[in-house]
Design an enzyme around this catalytic site. Structure first.
Site, PDB file in Angstrom:
ATOM      1  N   TYR A  64       9.891  -2.068   0.684  1.00  7.98           N
ATOM      2  CA  TYR A  64       9.083  -2.461  -0.474  1.00  7.98           C
ATOM      3  C   TYR A  64       9.560  -1.790  -1.762  1.00  7.98           C
ATOM      4  O   TYR A  64       8.801  -1.603  -2.709  1.00  7.98           O
ATOM      5  CB  TYR A  64       7.603  -2.115  -0.247  1.00  7.98           C
ATOM      6  CG  TYR A  64       6.914  -2.916   0.856  1.00  7.98           C
ATOM      7  CD1 TYR A  64       7.589  -3.878   1.596  1.00  7.98           C
ATOM      8  CD2 TYR A  64       5.576  -2.699   1.157  1.00  7.98           C
ATOM      9  CE1 TYR A  64       6.964  -4.579   2.609  1.00  7.98           C
ATOM     10  CE2 TYR A  64       4.935  -3.416   2.164  1.00  7.98           C
ATOM     11  CZ  TYR A  64       5.639  -4.349   2.890  1.00  7.98           C
ATOM     12  OH  TYR A  64       5.008  -5.057   3.887  1.00  7.98           O
ATOM     13  N   LYS A  76      13.851  -0.028  14.161  1.00  7.85           N
ATOM     14  CA  LYS A  76      14.415  -1.236  14.782  1.00  7.85           C
ATOM     15  C   LYS A  76      15.929  -1.021  14.775  1.00  7.85           C
ATOM     16  O   LYS A  76      16.694  -1.810  14.224  1.00  7.85           O
ATOM     17  CB  LYS A  76      13.982  -2.468  13.958  1.00  7.85           C
ATOM     18  CG  LYS A  76      14.419  -3.811  14.519  1.00  7.85           C
ATOM     19  CD  LYS A  76      13.841  -4.146  15.884  1.00  7.85           C
ATOM     20  CE  LYS A  76      14.492  -5.420  16.418  1.00  7.85           C
ATOM     21  NZ  LYS A  76      14.181  -5.650  17.846  1.00  7.85           N
ATOM     22  N   ASP A 126       9.079  -4.048  17.623  1.00  4.61           N
ATOM     23  CA  ASP A 126       8.559  -5.167  18.428  1.00  4.61           C
ATOM     24  C   ASP A 126       7.809  -4.653  19.659  1.00  4.61           C
ATOM     25  O   ASP A 126       6.681  -5.061  19.944  1.00  4.61           O
ATOM     26  CB  ASP A 126       9.682  -6.162  18.795  1.00  4.61           C
ATOM     27  CG  ASP A 126      10.968  -5.498  19.261  1.00  4.61           C
ATOM     28  OD1 ASP A 126      11.030  -4.243  19.310  1.00  4.61           O
ATOM     29  OD2 ASP A 126      11.927  -6.231  19.579  1.00  4.61           O
ATOM     30  N   ASP A 133       2.957  -1.222   7.398  1.00  2.26           N
ATOM     31  CA  ASP A 133       2.013  -2.210   6.862  1.00  2.26           C
ATOM     32  C   ASP A 133       1.519  -3.121   7.991  1.00  2.26           C
ATOM     33  O   ASP A 133       0.315  -3.343   8.160  1.00  2.26           O
ATOM     34  CB  ASP A 133       2.732  -3.022   5.767  1.00  2.26           C
ATOM     35  CG  ASP A 133       1.808  -3.963   5.029  1.00  2.26           C
ATOM     36  OD1 ASP A 133       0.572  -3.794   5.113  1.00  2.26           O
ATOM     37  OD2 ASP A 133       2.314  -4.885   4.351  1.00  2.26           O
ATOM     38  N   ASP A 157      -2.369  -3.300  10.245  1.00  2.00           N
ATOM     39  CA  ASP A 157      -3.269  -4.450  10.420  1.00  2.00           C
ATOM     40  C   ASP A 157      -3.569  -4.651  11.909  1.00  2.00           C
ATOM     41  O   ASP A 157      -4.671  -5.073  12.275  1.00  2.00           O
ATOM     42  CB  ASP A 157      -2.694  -5.735   9.794  1.00  2.00           C
ATOM     43  CG  ASP A 157      -3.271  -6.005   8.391  1.00  2.00           C
ATOM     44  OD1 ASP A 157      -3.426  -5.033   7.610  1.00  2.00           O
ATOM     45  OD2 ASP A 157      -3.586  -7.170   8.073  1.00  2.00           O
TER      46      ASP A 157
HETATM   47  C1  IPM Z   1      -1.702  -2.822   2.203  1.00  2.00           C
HETATM   48  C2  IPM Z   1      -1.411  -4.126   1.512  1.00  2.00           C
HETATM   49  C3  IPM Z   1      -0.363  -3.949   0.432  1.00  2.00           C
HETATM   50  C4  IPM Z   1       0.858  -3.338   1.064  1.00  2.00           C
HETATM   51  C5  IPM Z   1       0.008  -5.223  -0.307  1.00  2.00           C
HETATM   52  C6  IPM Z   1      -1.193  -5.861  -0.899  1.00  2.00           C
HETATM   53  C7  IPM Z   1       1.082  -5.017  -1.313  1.00  2.00           C
HETATM   54  O1  IPM Z   1      -1.036  -5.086   2.432  1.00  2.00           O
HETATM   55  O2  IPM Z   1      -2.119  -1.868   1.530  1.00  2.00           O
HETATM   56  O3  IPM Z   1      -1.527  -2.739   3.423  1.00  2.00           O
HETATM   57  O4  IPM Z   1       1.651  -4.025   1.692  1.00  2.00           O
HETATM   58  O5  IPM Z   1       1.024  -2.157   0.925  1.00  2.00           O
HETATM   59 MN    MN Z   2      -1.249  -4.447   4.478  1.00  2.00          MN
END
Ligand code: IPM
Ligand code: MN
Ligand code: NAD
Length: 347
Positions: free
Chosen positions: A135, A185, A218, A242, A246
């Site tokens: 990023y 990876k 993975d 990231d 999630d």
């Molecule tokens: C998070 C979000 C952000 C990230 C996005 C919105 C840029 O997904 O904080 O996890 O990827 O850092």
């Molecule tokens: Mn995120």
């Protein structure tokens, strides 16, 4: 009386609701702990962008620098502002400019919250590199709009950047169950990820008491679901962290429970606290966003400020509330109901 200055950036969508809820809980925690939280709210958001042409004013970063900490809701309103504009105009520059290189995301199920897994207890601390990697924003597009168009997005991994996040992870592991999973990876990405593995081995020499396991992303993604109890501290690059967080949120029961802290460990600039989730346009304005992730992030802020007892009180209030069946399912209880319950429990 001790006082901390807090910059509030509610942002977009449910960011406004959950930050408002967290702020009320934090104010009560401060009152009980005999310290003050002086909040200054900034309207920086996609609405602000539509009004002014920028996500924050040109001196926005310098304005924030004076605060002890930042509490953020969520940024993004893709129907009106492209995410690449809104996030690179507000959230990402704060993380990078303030060298908030450690993005800490705890994943453990709260009492009473039934996640998608069979009853399972786990306690994972994900530590995501937060300033470089995939990023970094390095790249560009050429021959735009033609059949020869090229888009390049270069990942940047520096020794300083990789080493500091790993060291941070090892320190956390040392203070916990002394296990660290390093996620790469390196079977496919033979430069950056092989480098990350090498730095992991180097840094590990300073932490002989911590057991290190390397995983490919993975396999790690599957294992987070199949055997989350096998992890303690997980360290990953910006992109991998990231995605994994999630998954962490999902196994906790949903994004409404996943908290996060963007930490500048040297304290040379403020750190920022925000839930993992976004602005949730699909449920914005309905009053049903779960504020627990934001309140938990607020507890992490108290901890960072040195108010450990107040932080612990907020966490136990959240846990008592979910244990009583409030806020345990998406959409079941209103934001206000959950907030009131946490406030009552704290009292
Ligand atoms: C998070 C979000 C952000 C990230 C996005 C919105 C840029 O997904 O904080 O996890 O990827 O850092
Ligand atoms: Mn995120
Ligand atoms: P999202 O996290 O906003 O929503 C994903 C799903 O989870 C939605 O169905 C939503 O309703 C649900 N959800 C999220 N938080 C919830 C909560 N507290 N309570 C109940 N349900 C909740 O992710 P998205 O839809 O991919 O992104 C929406 C916008 O937010 C985009 O603009 C995105 O770029 C942005 N975003 C911002 C941040 C941030 O500011 N830190 C993080 C992620 C996404």
């Amino acid at each position: 009386m001790k006082a901390y200055s807090i910059a509030l950036i509610p942002g977009d969508g449910i960011g406004k609701d959950v930050t408002g809820a967290a702020w009320r809980v934090l104010q009560l925690a401060a009152k009980r702990g005999s310290f003050a939280l002086d909040g200054t709210s900034f309207p920086w958001s996609c609405a602000y962008y539509l009004d002014t042409g920028a996500m924050m004013p040109p001196d926005g970063i310098e304005t924030l620098r004076k605060f002890d900490a930042i509490l953020l809701g969520a940024v993004g309103w893709p129907a009106q502002v492209p995410d690449s504009v809104s996030l690179h105009g507000l959230l990402l520059p704060i993380r990078k400019t303030f060298t908030q290189y450690a993005n800490i995301r705890p994943h453990r199920p709260l009492p009473g919250v039934e996640g998608p897994l069979r009853p399972k207890s786990f306690d994972i601390l994900c530590i995501r590199e937060n300033t470089e990697g995939e990023y970094s924003g390095a790249g560009g597009r050429v021959h735009s709009g033609t059949a020869n168009e090229v888009a390049i997005e270069t990942s940047i991994f520096t020794r300083a950047g990789v080493e500091r996040i790993l060291r941070f992870g090892f320190e956390q592991a040392r203070a916990r169950r002394k296990k660290l999973a390093s996620v790469t990876k390196s079977n496919a990405q033979k430069h950056s990820m092989v480098f990350w593995d090498e730095v992991t081995r180097d840094v590990a020499k300073d932490y002989p008491d911590v057991e290190v396991s390397p995983y490919h992303i993975d396999a790690m993604a599957a294992r987070m679901i199949l055997a989350p109890e096998s992890f303690d501290v997980v360290v990953a690059s910006n992109l991998f962290g990231d995605i994994l967080t999630d998954i962490g949120a999902a196994i906790q029961g949903g994004l409404g429970y996943a908290a996060s802290a963007n930490i500048n460990p040297d304290r040379s600039a403020p750190s920022m606290f925000e839930p993992v989730h976004g602005s949730a346009p699909d449920i914005a304005h309905l009053g049903i966003a779960n504020p627990i992730a934001s309140i938990w992030s607020g507890a992490m802020m108290l901890e960072h400020l040195g108010e450990a007892q107040a932080a612990a009180e907020v966490m136990s209030a959240i846990e008592s509330v979910t244990a009583r069946g409030i806020g345990t399912e998406a959409g079941k209880d209103r934001t206000e109901t959950i907030t009131q319950a946490v406030l009552a429990e704290l009292n």
